[in-house]
Design a protein around this motif. Structure first.
Motif, mmCIF file in Angstrom:
data_model
loop_
_atom_site.group_PDB
_atom_site.id
_atom_site.type_symbol
_atom_site.label_atom_id
_atom_site.label_comp_id
_atom_site.label_asym_id
_atom_site.label_seq_id
_atom_site.Cartn_x
_atom_site.Cartn_y
_atom_site.Cartn_z
ATOM 1 N N MET B 1 -1.912 -19.383 8.006
ATOM 2 C CA MET B 1 -1.110 -18.642 7.021
ATOM 3 C C MET B 1 0.292 -18.400 7.561
ATOM 4 N N LEU B 26 6.152 -16.969 -3.823
ATOM 5 C CA LEU B 26 4.686 -17.020 -3.943
ATOM 6 C C LEU B 26 4.228 -18.389 -4.437
ATOM 7 N N GLU B 31 2.028 -16.788 1.113
ATOM 8 C CA GLU B 31 0.978 -16.069 0.385
ATOM 9 C C GLU B 31 1.253 -14.583 0.299
ATOM 10 N N GLU B 32 2.179 -14.111 1.120
ATOM 11 C CA GLU B 32 2.446 -12.675 1.180
ATOM 12 C C GLU B 32 3.943 -12.398 1.144
ATOM 13 N N LYS B 85 0.211 -9.810 -2.176
ATOM 14 C CA LYS B 85 -0.492 -10.999 -1.743
ATOM 15 C C LYS B 85 -0.791 -11.865 -2.959
ATOM 16 N N ARG B 86 -0.620 -13.139 -2.801
ATOM 17 C CA ARG B 86 -0.997 -14.060 -3.878
ATOM 18 C C ARG B 86 -2.505 -14.075 -3.989
#
Lengths: 88, 88
Positions: B1, B26, B31-32, B85-86
């Motif tokens: 990540m 995103l 992801e964040e 967060k996604r």
């Protein structure tokens, strides 16, 4: 346990006034205080929280924080709501 | 990540610009996303969060929110920091 003591932050009172009100409430009436502010008062909520935390330190814990929105005078307005708990 | 994409909210960009930047991030890079604002920009953080949430709905989750303070130009200033967060 009593219901949380609720404070709606507005321009009419100073940060220091709210801080004293919260400390007073925690010392006498209640174990939990909810603080809510909308729009431009959101940053005041953060200032109040930091000031209470600085004064009471481990005497209070932050229970939760929420960000939401609601409609006021047909406009959508953001709010910040947090709850602090007496830890003693 | 990947590391979270970080946004420091300031007066120089509009809420809508930040929202587009976050959605873009995103969708492509990360992801964040962390969003932070200090002082008078704290309420802008709440507006940005609500607007992203309204657009992406269950596509994002709120990971955490923190309120803190830091020293800027010898003054203590509150900040609001949150991470989204996604979820897809």
């Amino acid at each position: 346990m009593n219901k949380p003591y609720q404070i709606i932050v507005s321009r009419s009172k100073s940060i220091e006034d709210y801080v004293l009100e919260i400390i007073e409430a925690l010392n006498h009436n209640t174990e939990e205080v909810e603080i809510k502010g909308s729009g431009w008062d959101i940053n005041k909520v953060a200032d109040i929280y930091n000031s209470v935390k600085e004064k009471l330190k481990d005497g209070v814990t932050l229970d939760y924080i929420t960000i939401g929105s609601e409609t006021k005078d047909r406009r959508r307005i953001s709010y910040l709501l947090l709850r602090i708990k007496r830890a003693y």
